[in-house]
Design a protein around this motif. Structure first.
Motif, short mmCIF file in Angstrom:
data_model
loop_
_atom_site.label_atom_id
_atom_site.label_comp_id
_atom_site.label_asym_id
_atom_site.label_seq_id
_atom_site.Cartn_x
_atom_site.Cartn_y
_atom_site.Cartn_z
N PRO A 29 0.80 -1.24 0.00
CA PRO A 29 0.00 0.00 0.00
C PRO A 29 0.83 1.28 0.00
O PRO A 29 0.31 2.35 -0.32
N MET A 30 2.13 1.20 0.38
CA MET A 30 2.96 2.41 0.50
C MET A 30 2.20 3.47 1.31
O MET A 30 1.98 4.60 0.86
N GLU A 31 1.81 3.08 2.52
CA GLU A 31 1.04 3.97 3.40
C GLU A 31 1.92 5.17 3.77
O GLU A 31 2.98 5.01 4.36
N SER A 32 1.46 6.37 3.41
CA SER A 32 2.34 7.54 3.44
C SER A 32 2.59 8.10 4.84
O SER A 32 3.51 8.88 5.03
N ARG B 121 3.90 9.69 -6.89
CA ARG B 121 2.70 10.41 -6.47
C ARG B 121 2.99 11.91 -6.53
O ARG B 121 4.01 12.37 -6.01
N CYS B 154 -3.57 11.46 -1.44
CA CYS B 154 -3.03 11.71 -0.10
C CYS B 154 -1.97 12.81 -0.21
O CYS B 154 -1.39 13.03 -1.26
N ASP B 155 -1.78 13.50 0.90
CA ASP B 155 -0.88 14.65 0.94
C ASP B 155 0.56 14.15 1.11
O ASP B 155 0.90 13.61 2.15
N ILE B 156 1.37 14.29 0.09
CA ILE B 156 2.74 13.78 0.14
C ILE B 156 3.71 14.92 0.37
O ILE B 156 3.69 15.90 -0.34
#
Lengths: 108, 156
Positions: A29-32, B121, B154-156
Motif C-alpha cells: 500500500p505504501m502507506e504515506s 505520487r 493523499c498529501d505527500i
C-alpha cells in the motif's frame, strides 16, 4: 493487507554481455503516514523504503524510496549479464519486513 | 533561523509565511521533515555547489495530464557505466510535493545502463527534477514540468 507479493519480468532470451531490462513490482500500500482513518487517527507510515538487487552476490542497483513512490511500487532497472547466475531482489518496509525473490539467469 | 531565511533573499512577509507553515507542520503532530529552503534547498544540498551539466539526463514523463496517484517517470543518464566512468547515484525530486524527495537510486557498473522507470505520487502539477552524480565527481541536472489532472489522493 494481503501479503506483499513481488513480481519480476525478464526478457525471454539474452546473450552473455547483453544489458537486459528487469521489470519489478511488489504489491504494497505504501502507506504515506499522512492519511487518517475514519476516526481521525493518523495511519502509521509503512512504505517500502529500500530496494536492492544483486547478481551473484554483487550489488547492481539499490533504491531509497520516499512516500512519493506510488502504491504497488514498480521499478524497471538494467543489468549487464556477464554470465549465468542468480539475480536476487529484496524489498524492505517500515514494519521491518523484508520480501525477497530470485531468478536464475541462463544466457544463451 | 531568521538569518538563514534572509540569506535566501526572502522578504519579511515571505519569512513570516514560511514560519507559519512550519507552525502548521508542528501542530499536526506528524513527523514531517521541514526544509527551511524548500525543494531548492534540498536539491542544492545534493548538487553541493558543483556546476551541473544540463544535457546528460533524459527525463520521460507523460505527455497528457496524468493521474497524480501514479505518474510514470523514466530517467536515463548518458554514461558508459564502466569501472572508471559511471553514475553512482540518481536523485529524483518533485518540487511541488510537501516533501520533495521521491527516490535515490544507487548504481554499480554491473547495471550496464543508468536507466530506471518508476511511478510517483504528485499532489499537483509541478516540476520533476533529476540529479545524477558521477564517479568522477561531476553532476548533471534536468528539470521537466508534468501536468496532473487528478491530484494524488493523499498529501505527500
Amino acid at each position: 493487507m494481503a501479503d506483499p507479493t513481488p513480481r519480476v519480468k525478464l526478457p525471454r532470451s539474452f546473450a552473455v554481455g547483453e544489458v537486459i531490462e528487469v521489470k519489478t513490482m511488489i504489491t504494497h500500500p505504501m502507506e504515506s503516514g499522512r492519511r487518517k482513518d475514519p476516526e481521525g487517527n493518523t495511519i502509521r507510515r509503512n512504505i517500502i523504503h529500500r530496494f536492492s538487487a544483486t547478481f551473484n552476490g554483487a550489488p547492481v542497483v539499490a533504491a531509497d524510496w520516499a512516500p512519493a513512490i506510488a502504491a504497488n511500487p514498480f521499478l524497471a532497472f538494467h543489468l549487464k549479464v556477464d554470465g549465468p547466475g542468480e539475480l536476487l531482489m529484496t524489498w524492505e518496509d517500515d514494519s521491518g519486513q523484508t520480501y525477497q525473490t530470485s531468478r536464475t539467469l541462463t544466457p544463451a | 533561523m531568521s538569518r538563514q531565511i534572509t540569506a535566501h533573499g526572502m522578504s519579511r512577509r515571505q519569512a513570516l509565511r514560511a514560519l507559519a507553515v512550519v507552525g502548521v507542520a508542528v501542530a499536526a503532530g506528524t513527523p514531517v521533515r521541514v526544509h527551511a529552503a524548500g525543494a531548492d534547498g534540498v536539491i542544492g544540498a545534493v548538487v553541493g555547489g558543483r556546476q551541473p551539466d544540463a544535457g546528460r539526463i533524459a527525463l520521460g514523463l507523460p505527455a497528457d495530464p496524468a493521474n497524480g496517484n501514479t505518474v510514470p517517470v523514466e530517467v536515463a543518464v548518458d554514461s558508459p557505466m564502466s569501472a572508471d566512468h559511471h553514475v553512482t547515484a540518481l536523485h529524483l525530486f518533485a518540487d511541488g510535493n510537501r516533501a520533495p524527495e521521491v527516490a535515490v537510486f544507487h548504481f554499480s557498473p554491473r547495471a550496464g545502463q543508468a536507466r530506471v522507470e518508476t511511478r510517483v505520487r504528485l499532489v499537483k502539477s509541478q516540476d520533476i527534477v533529476a540529479v545524477a552524480e558521477f564517479s568522477d565527481g561531476s553532476v548533471a541536472l534536468t528539470r521537466r514540468r508534468v501536468e496532473v489532472s487528478t491530484d494524488a489522493s493523499c498529501d505527500i
